[in-house]
Design a protein around this motif. Structure first.
Motif, PDB file in Angstrom:
ATOM      1  N   LEU A 207       0.811  -1.205   0.000  1.00 31.11           N
ATOM      2  CA  LEU A 207       0.000   0.000   0.000  1.00 31.11           C
ATOM      3  C   LEU A 207       0.848   1.260   0.000  1.00 31.11           C
ATOM      4  CD1 LEU A 207      -2.654  -1.037   2.634  1.00 31.11           C
ATOM      5  CD2 LEU A 207      -2.981  -0.825   0.188  1.00 31.11           C
TER       6      LEU A 207
ATOM      7  N   TYR B  60      -5.751   0.077   8.433  1.00 30.17           N
ATOM      8  CA  TYR B  60      -6.550  -1.091   8.075  1.00 30.17           C
ATOM      9  C   TYR B  60      -6.197  -2.297   8.943  1.00 30.17           C
ATOM     10  CZ  TYR B  60      -7.125   1.548   3.715  1.00 30.17           C
ATOM     11  OH  TYR B  60      -7.388   2.529   2.788  1.00 30.17           O
TER      12      TYR B  60
ATOM     13  N   GLN C 183      -5.370  -6.021   7.970  1.00 29.99           N
ATOM     14  CA  GLN C 183      -5.103  -6.840   6.787  1.00 29.99           C
ATOM     15  C   GLN C 183      -5.382  -8.293   7.120  1.00 29.99           C
ATOM     16  OE1 GLN C 183      -1.679  -6.216   4.207  1.00 29.99           O
ATOM     17  NE2 GLN C 183      -1.475  -8.425   3.920  1.00 29.99           N
TER      18      GLN C 183
ATOM     19  N   HIS D 237      -0.549 -10.387  -3.773  1.00 32.76           N
ATOM     20  CA  HIS D 237      -1.790  -9.666  -3.536  1.00 32.76           C
ATOM     21  C   HIS D 237      -3.006 -10.578  -3.463  1.00 32.76           C
ATOM     22  CE1 HIS D 237      -1.247 -10.055  -7.915  1.00 32.76           C
ATOM     23  NE2 HIS D 237      -2.521 -10.394  -7.859  1.00 32.76           N
TER      24      HIS D 237
ATOM     25  N   LEU E 152      -8.406  -6.005   2.999  1.00 32.25           N
ATOM     26  CA  LEU E 152      -8.239  -4.889   3.921  1.00 32.25           C
ATOM     27  C   LEU E 152      -9.603  -4.506   4.470  1.00 32.25           C
ATOM     28  CD1 LEU E 152      -5.830  -2.720   1.747  1.00 32.25           C
ATOM     29  CD2 LEU E 152      -5.209  -4.153   3.703  1.00 32.25           C
TER      30      LEU E 152
ATOM     31  N   GLU F 297     -12.229  -4.398   1.479  1.00 33.69           N
ATOM     32  CA  GLU F 297     -11.643  -4.266   0.153  1.00 33.69           C
ATOM     33  C   GLU F 297     -10.661  -5.402  -0.091  1.00 33.69           C
ATOM     34  OE1 GLU F 297     -11.346   0.404  -0.772  1.00 33.69           O
ATOM     35  OE2 GLU F 297     -10.396  -0.184   1.110  1.00 33.69           O
TER      36      GLU F 297
ATOM     37  N   MET G 248      -7.141  -6.686  -2.533  1.00 33.97           N
ATOM     38  CA  MET G 248      -6.031  -6.220  -3.339  1.00 33.97           C
ATOM     39  C   MET G 248      -6.179  -6.786  -4.737  1.00 33.97           C
ATOM     40  SD  MET G 248      -4.706  -4.404  -1.132  1.00 33.97           S
ATOM     41  CE  MET G 248      -3.519  -3.776  -2.306  1.00 33.97           C
TER      42      MET G 248
ATOM     43  N   LYS H 160      -3.796  -2.318  -6.321  1.00 33.42           N
ATOM     44  CA  LYS H 160      -4.751  -1.305  -5.919  1.00 33.42           C
ATOM     45  C   LYS H 160      -5.895  -1.953  -5.157  1.00 33.42           C
ATOM     46  CE  LYS H 160      -3.852   1.936  -9.687  1.00 33.42           C
ATOM     47  NZ  LYS H 160      -4.419   2.671 -10.839  1.00 33.42           N
ATOM     48  N   LYS H 161      -6.559  -1.141  -4.332  1.00 34.17           N
ATOM     49  CA  LYS H 161      -7.702  -1.641  -3.574  1.00 34.17           C
ATOM     50  C   LYS H 161      -8.958  -1.599  -4.429  1.00 34.17           C
ATOM     51  CE  LYS H 161      -6.948   1.512  -0.584  1.00 34.17           C
ATOM     52  NZ  LYS H 161      -7.146   2.438   0.557  1.00 34.17           N
TER      53      LYS H 161
END
Length: 317
Positions: A11, A248, A250, A265, A270, A279, A281, A286-287
């Protein structure tokens, strides 16, 4: 270079920070300056990733993927990491032709030939005291003292010799116990379940557990060997919690062997600090919303099963 991109922290944490960017000197060395042109880190690095002159630094720390001009080569290290004020932090452990990547929120680093762990902010979480330490997986890392890489010219070398033990996330040596339902197997021995959660964290994990069957179907659809229904299960654990610039929880996913599912990923999630937003990865680090990610994974799994109708681990109807 794709690999160099993957080895960066998952991130970006630098929101609200001073704008910093890489610059390239006349003799093709890399340094860092701020938006006003003030030199933060002098140009002194030969970098092997595809950095552009003026490229913005988005991470909480500054990583140079290469060597330092006129500095002697050091064993088992690759690259340099600095904080955003230009202070040197550590040298990452060399792994797979580059710097070690983050696993369960930490990465290995080397100091005076010994290996320890740092977090995403460059803070030492386990002191460098051992000759070799594996990546953390399911709360544990194997380590050895008195060991070294085998003497061979092969690209992939093994660690040989020495005395081996297992550490927990505090760096404490953990002794094996008798096998039970929740024990973790490491090199043929069994260790206690390493995770502890409060009620809020249990509720976060419950979100994933309620969808375990669906997520397991997706994950195992392209596994070649036929698995039992008991094996076709995933485990979800919180490996990082909100702190500092990381806001977050994780959640990592593990397969039936309690080995991390996917690389870098995939199947990493998250959850916001208030527990309301989930969310995932995506492939470009990117989220994306969990719902969007799930639709995409289901679509890809269905397409795989259509292309390979003899796959042994079918999606549930």
């Amino acid at each position: 270079m794709f690999l160099a991109i993957l080895l960066m922290p998952i991130l970006s944490f630098s929101q609200g920070k001073e704008v910093l960017k890489y610059f390239i000197s006349k003799d093709s060395l890399i340094g860092v300056e701020n938006q006003d042109g003030k030199i933060i880190i002098p140009a002194q690095f030969n970098v092997f990733s595809d950095l552009m002159d003026g490229e913005i630094i988005k991470e909480q720390t500054i990583y140079f993927d290469g060597t330092k001009e006129n500095e002697a080569e050091e064993k088992n290290v690759w690259g340099y990491v600095y904080d955003r004020n230009g202070n040197f932090l550590y040298r990452p452990f060399a792994y797979d032709n580059g710097a070690d990547y983050f696993s369960e929120g930490v990465r290995r680093f080397v100091k005076h030939g010994k290996v320890g762990f740092v977090d995403r902010n460059g803070t030492i979480v386990i002191k460098p005291e051992h000759d070799f330490v594996s990546l953390f997986n399911y709360g544990y890392a194997a380590f050895c003292d008195g060991c070294d890489w085998e003497k061979t010219e092969d690209e992939h070398k093994a660690i040989v010799g020495g005395t081996w033990s297992v550490m927990n996330f505090k760096g404490e040596v953990v002794k094996p116990i008798s096998k039970s339902e929740n024990t973790v197997e490491i090199n043929g021995q069994y260790y206690p379940y390493p995770f502890k959660y409060n009620e809020k964290e249990k509720n976060i994990l419950l979100f994933f557990e309620k969808q375990n069957k669906k997520l397991s179907d997706i994950y195992y659809v392209n596994v070649y060997n036929k698995l039992s229904e008991n094996q076709k299960k995933l485990f979800f654990e919180i490996v990082e919690r909100p702190k500092g610039n990381f806001s977050y929880y994780q959640i990592n996913t593990y397969d039936y062997r309690k080995v991390e599912a996917g690389l870098f990923h995939r199947f990493k999630f998250l959850v916001s600090e208030d527990g309301k937003t989930v969310e995932a990865m995506d492939y470009d680090n990117k989220k994306v919303s969990f719902e969007k990610w799930l639709r995409k994974e289901i679509h890809e799994a269905e397409n795989y099963q259509k292309e390979y109708p003899d796959n042994p681990n079918k999606l549930s109807k």
